[in-house]
Design an enzyme around this catalytic site. Sequence first.
Site: not given
Length: 760
Positions: A98, A140-141, A166, A291
């Site tokens: 990232k 993030e995440d 996200d 995904n």
Amino acid sequence: MDERRQDTARQAALDYHEFPRPGKLEIRATKPLANGRDLSRAYSPGVAEACIEIRGDAAAAARYTARGNLVAVVSNGTAVLGLGNIGPLASKPVMEGKAVLFKKFANIDCFDIEVNESDPERLAAIVRALEPTFGAINLEDIKAPDCFIVEKLCRESMNIPVFHDDQHGTAIVVGAAATNALLVAGKRFQDIKVVSTGGGAAGIACLNMLLKLGVRRENVWLCDIHGLVHEGRDIDMNPEKAAFAQATDLRTLDDVIDGADLFLGLSGPGVLTPGMVARMAGPPIVFALANPQPEIMPEDVRAARADAIIATGRSDFPNQVNNVLCFPFIFRGALDVGATCINDEMQIACVEGIAALARATTSAEAAAAYSSERLSFGPEYLIPKPFDPRLIGVVATAVARAAMQSGVAARPLADLDAYKRSLDNSVFRSALIMRPVFEAAATATRRIVFADGEDERVLRAANAMLEETTEVPILIGRPDVIATRCERAALPIRPETDFEIVNPESDSRYRDYWETYHRLMARRGVTPDVARSIMRTNTTAIGAIMVHRNEADSLICGAVGQFSWHLDFIRQVLGRDGLDPVGALSMMILQDEPIFIADTQVNHDPTPEQVAASAVGAARHVRRFGLTPRIALCSHSQFGNLDTYSGRKMRAALALLDAAQVDFIYEGEMHVDAALDPSVRERIFPGSRLGNDAANVLIFAGSDAASGVRNILKTRAEGLEVGPILMGMGNRAHIVTPSITTRGLLNISALAGTPVAHYG
């Protein structure tokens, strides 16, 4: 075989991360640290001055430190895409990746910070403690619902942007794709029924974004692993899901899919069946974003509904919903105006910017990066590609404008147009240095004929000329071929409507052209039959005749074929009335400043007179870019220390320039290092004419040396070439090289479009 391919791909990915050094990031100093003086400024005692300034004014940190361009990517690794809760250490490669994307796409510096903390309140406290270090935070995440808690707590107490990518990054790109999908389908946000699967952070954020864009809350049907989110349900609920609860007896996805206009999937594979797609309203919009396996494969959607508009999260299908379209540029705009947050207005501006860019003509750079795909706005091209270089200028500017208009910009910009130009310059390195040339070209409308009119690079350059300049492109080529290639490249321009075409196979001017060529060449062994043949087959000769007959102002050729071959025909037709090619000049745009190289093509072993003529021509052309020419005559000999062939030649050229009393600075003969490093030159030849300045024009004693340096700068120093510029032809012809890009053709057309009066 598939297993072997997977093993090979896995090893290649591991090797990518391990070699030549582990990881994907490093830290580099931006200031010199070569001596004691530098050290005293970088650290003690000089650093104290910057500290004192910041203590007195916190905003000064943006002036004296990297904070204003520094983002933290913070994660605890509890919801890594496709991998789940793998923990903070295992998530580090993702966060490094990232950070690399921030740098690549928006030139934002980034530290990845993996935190071993699963409690959302304690994680929020850690993030809040980082505020003095960073200009913005990218969460993030982090698993839902913890991510909602962390972001809310941070936003409430921090005075810098905190953005959970996200959630909001996905939502912004989905919003842009939905905006254009509805445009293609002929529908409106306020009228559509949305059915969504996935009640996680991304799913909830996407639904909230659709509400902001006009979807009615009562028209949103949210399903998760437990079925429809409905009033009275208590299993796996949170306030974010409850906001979409429906008062209904329906309970499953299959129950609610009838008549849906948009399916939004952020869940898992196989959730949506072809039978469900068949019951959607037409044309159905299916965003299957899970995904690596989507909720339904695109081929299954098309089998059920040929009219479907489809997006996925995968790069091997059209319309990839990829956060990289958003996060680098929304942070770029936010940082540049000192935004205290990223609000709804900024996010909507990002949506609109991304959507509008997909509807514009595709950039040549994006087309080159995705050469196997048709990039024309429509069902299979709803959003731009990540490598479209226009994203930063369009999206970051829209975000900065929205931040200023909504009152959250601590450092508002005085000129947004200038800001956009600076962003474009950061991507198109030639844009800044070429600006004086484009401005000069705008003062007159000149007709530029392209010999290689069927080449896609030329077609894209012609399209850009019509969009960005006042020049008139004329293309030599077969109309049906040009029309087909314009269509294939998704260009809006069409032959005869937007530009003139000269058809070598059938043109009303054919007789005039071959008779003109024969008249010029009759005493050089060219018979009428040969003249007729050349005017049917040689596009460079045709273009030269057009310029000779004043049907065009300048010829651009060389995209295909050898330079010397094109040069012969230019000399034959246009090398008259005092015009003669004296040399080829290439401008190499480097990271700091441009360097001009001559003569790279015309005279392989120039005489002193030709070297002097190249110097005069180079000085004239350097001034076209608003620069002061400082010319170095380069050879193996250095200020007379060797009696070599190249040294004698350059000394003779120096004498010719002295006698001519030219009006520019020149010096020689010398090595390249002495030309570019004043300290080296001062040691061996104090008081040279170049003084304390580096040369910006290098003229060599032979084309082997000149073209060699040019190619080294292109391949090893990532130099961007503008040119070659054909000197001595009064701007009536330029010969490019087969490696030229569309941007290069546009640049050379601007040079060709500048009236001679502008540069002597």
